[in-house]
Design a protein around this motif. Structure first.
Motif, PDB file in Angstrom:
ATOM      1  N   LEU A  29       0.822  -1.210   0.000  1.00 42.44           N
ATOM      2  CA  LEU A  29       0.000   0.000   0.000  1.00 42.44           C
ATOM      3  C   LEU A  29       0.854   1.258   0.000  1.00 42.44           C
ATOM      4  CD1 LEU A  29      -2.904  -0.899   2.484  1.00 42.44           C
ATOM      5  CD2 LEU A  29      -2.769  -1.243   0.008  1.00 42.44           C
ATOM      6  N   VAL A  30       1.925   1.263   0.794  1.00 43.65           N
ATOM      7  CA  VAL A  30       2.761   2.462   0.840  1.00 43.65           C
ATOM      8  C   VAL A  30       3.491   2.662  -0.481  1.00 43.65           C
ATOM      9  CG1 VAL A  30       4.803   1.361   1.873  1.00 43.65           C
ATOM     10  CG2 VAL A  30       4.371   3.791   2.247  1.00 43.65           C
ATOM     11  N   ALA A  31       3.916   1.587  -1.120  1.00 43.29           N
ATOM     12  CA  ALA A  31       4.578   1.717  -2.418  1.00 43.29           C
ATOM     13  C   ALA A  31       3.618   2.243  -3.474  1.00 43.29           C
ATOM     14  CB  ALA A  31       5.160   0.365  -2.848  1.00 43.29           C
ATOM     15  N   ARG A  32       2.356   1.833  -3.402  1.00 45.97           N
ATOM     16  CA  ARG A  32       1.365   2.329  -4.353  1.00 45.97           C
ATOM     17  C   ARG A  32       1.152   3.838  -4.188  1.00 45.97           C
ATOM     18  NH1 ARG A  32      -2.384  -0.751  -7.068  1.00 45.97           N
ATOM     19  NH2 ARG A  32      -1.849  -2.958  -7.243  1.00 45.97           N
ATOM     20  N   VAL A 104      -0.188  17.872  -0.598  1.00 45.95           N
ATOM     21  CA  VAL A 104      -1.213  16.888  -0.915  1.00 45.95           C
ATOM     22  C   VAL A 104      -1.001  15.703   0.019  1.00 45.95           C
ATOM     23  CG1 VAL A 104       0.178  15.954  -2.836  1.00 45.95           C
ATOM     24  CG2 VAL A 104      -2.266  15.399  -2.660  1.00 45.95           C
ATOM     25  N   LEU A 105      -2.024  15.373   0.790  1.00 45.86           N
ATOM     26  CA  LEU A 105      -1.968  14.244   1.722  1.00 45.86           C
ATOM     27  C   LEU A 105      -2.447  12.997   1.004  1.00 45.86           C
ATOM     28  CD1 LEU A 105      -1.532  13.217   4.658  1.00 45.86           C
ATOM     29  CD2 LEU A 105      -3.960  13.726   5.052  1.00 45.86           C
ATOM     30  N   LEU A 106      -1.600  11.969   0.971  1.00 47.20           N
ATOM     31  CA  LEU A 106      -1.912  10.718   0.284  1.00 47.20           C
ATOM     32  C   LEU A 106      -1.833   9.574   1.280  1.00 47.20           C
ATOM     33  CD1 LEU A 106       0.283  11.272  -2.906  1.00 47.20           C
ATOM     34  CD2 LEU A 106      -2.151  11.811  -2.613  1.00 47.20           C
ATOM     35  N   GLN A 107      -2.978   9.148   1.783  1.00 48.80           N
ATOM     36  CA  GLN A 107      -3.004   8.045   2.729  1.00 48.80           C
ATOM     37  C   GLN A 107      -2.844   6.720   1.976  1.00 48.80           C
ATOM     38  OE1 GLN A 107      -5.764   9.076   6.290  1.00 48.80           O
ATOM     39  NE2 GLN A 107      -6.859   9.814   4.488  1.00 48.80           N
ATOM     40  N   PRO A 108      -1.907   5.878   2.388  1.00 49.36           N
ATOM     41  CA  PRO A 108      -1.655   4.631   1.658  1.00 49.36           C
ATOM     42  C   PRO A 108      -2.847   3.690   1.599  1.00 49.36           C
ATOM     43  CG  PRO A 108       0.181   5.140   3.114  1.00 49.36           C
ATOM     44  CD  PRO A 108      -0.930   6.092   3.466  1.00 49.36           C
ATOM     45  N   THR A 109      -3.822   3.888   2.460  1.00 48.94           N
ATOM     46  CA  THR A 109      -4.961   2.976   2.516  1.00 48.94           C
ATOM     47  C   THR A 109      -5.903   3.105   1.322  1.00 48.94           C
ATOM     48  OG1 THR A 109      -6.040   4.584   3.973  1.00 48.94           O
ATOM     49  CG2 THR A 109      -4.947   2.697   5.009  1.00 48.94           C
ATOM     50  N   CYS A 110      -5.635   4.030   0.406  1.00 45.64           N
ATOM     51  CA  CYS A 110      -6.402   4.135  -0.841  1.00 45.64           C
ATOM     52  C   CYS A 110      -5.509   3.663  -1.987  1.00 45.64           C
ATOM     53  CB  CYS A 110      -6.866   5.573  -1.079  1.00 45.64           C
ATOM     54  SG  CYS A 110      -8.064   6.166   0.127  1.00 45.64           S
ATOM     55  N   PRO A 111      -5.457   2.370  -2.257  1.00 46.46           N
ATOM     56  CA  PRO A 111      -4.447   1.824  -3.170  1.00 46.46           C
ATOM     57  C   PRO A 111      -4.668   2.145  -4.634  1.00 46.46           C
ATOM     58  CG  PRO A 111      -5.956   0.094  -2.477  1.00 46.46           C
ATOM     59  CD  PRO A 111      -6.289   1.308  -1.654  1.00 46.46           C
TER      60      PRO A 111
END
Length: 248
Positions: A29-32, A104-111
């Motif tokens: 998820l974090v890599a995505r 821009v906040l990018l939460q890894p939980t949105c793959p």
């Protein structure tokens, strides 16, 4: 204009152990999240905030160096995202001598959030003259059909003013999916919020791109979508050249 992508990825998680390292389509998820940020032409810098060495190594394997470890009090279940964002801004300023113009906040939980989603949200901010923009997708459920259970049965969350059929509803309803938050840094530092009702622009995105991974069932559903060939065009339409070889 400089745009800093902040990716929050702590090591702990209640619903899914080591969630940010969980894999969808062979990619964590974090890599995505890093893939989307790296491909977005509007992003000028990336800052990963994590307390976890394994996550830092995963990011570095994806080409993003992680020099900072988030303190424990900002990596607990009780820590607020706004505090995490402000801490990341402070650390970035310490390293670079100045704030970015926006974040821009990018939460890894949105793959399935794509680089084009990031660019689209940024476009809404710039063209609309907003201080903040959030990503939304159209709701299948109507608030007029949602209820709150109580001891005597239920109460309606919203009143439909006489409308009883779905086709009678005149309003469009959208869900803030958490995939993309864009905000001008000056606004965030002054107001200590990422968005505010009535003053925030909306970026409309594909509901599949707004899927959020919280529980084990969400992870299984995300993998099922990746495994189904009919969904690939929607999931990878913009970033089709990235890691399709990892799709299982």
């Amino acid at each position: 204009m400089s745009l800093l992508a902040i990716i929050p990825a702590r090591g702990g998680s209640k619903g899914i152990p080591r969630k940010n390292l969980a894999r969808v389509g062979g990619r964590s998820l974090v890599a995505r999240a890093l893939d989307a940020a790296t491909l977005a032409e509007v992003v000028t810098d990336i800052f990963v905030t994590t307390d976890d060495d394994a996550i830092a190594l995963e990011c570095e394997a994806a080409g993003v160096e992680v020099r900072y470890r988030r303190p424990a009090h900002l990596a607990s279940d009780e820590a607020g995202m706004m505090d995490v964002v402000l801490d990341a801004l402070d650390r970035f300023k310490d390293e670079n001598g100045q704030d970015p113009d926006a974040l821009v906040l990018l939460q890894p939980t949105c793959p399935f959030r794509s680089s084009e989603d990031i660019e689209g949200a940024w476009g809404v901010l710039e063209e609309g003259g907003f201080d903040t923009v959030v990503s939304v997708h159209e709701m299948r459920e109507s608030p007029y059909e949602c209820v709150r259970e109580n001891g005597d049965g239920y109460t309606m969350l919203a009143r439909a003013d006489g409308a009883v059929r779905r086709q009678d509803y005149q309003d469009d309803f959208y869900f803030i999916n958490g995939a993309v938050y864009v905000a001008r840094t000056e606004f965030v530092r002054c107001e200590k919020v990422l968005f505010r009702e009535g003053e925030t622009g909306l970026f409309h995105m594909d509901p599949l791109h707004g899927i959020d991974i919280d529980l084990p069932g969400d992870l299984l559903m995300a993998q099922a979508l990746v495994d189904h060939p009919e969904f690939l065009d929607r999931l990878y339409a913009e970033d089709h050249h990235v890691h399709l070889t990892d799709v299982s």
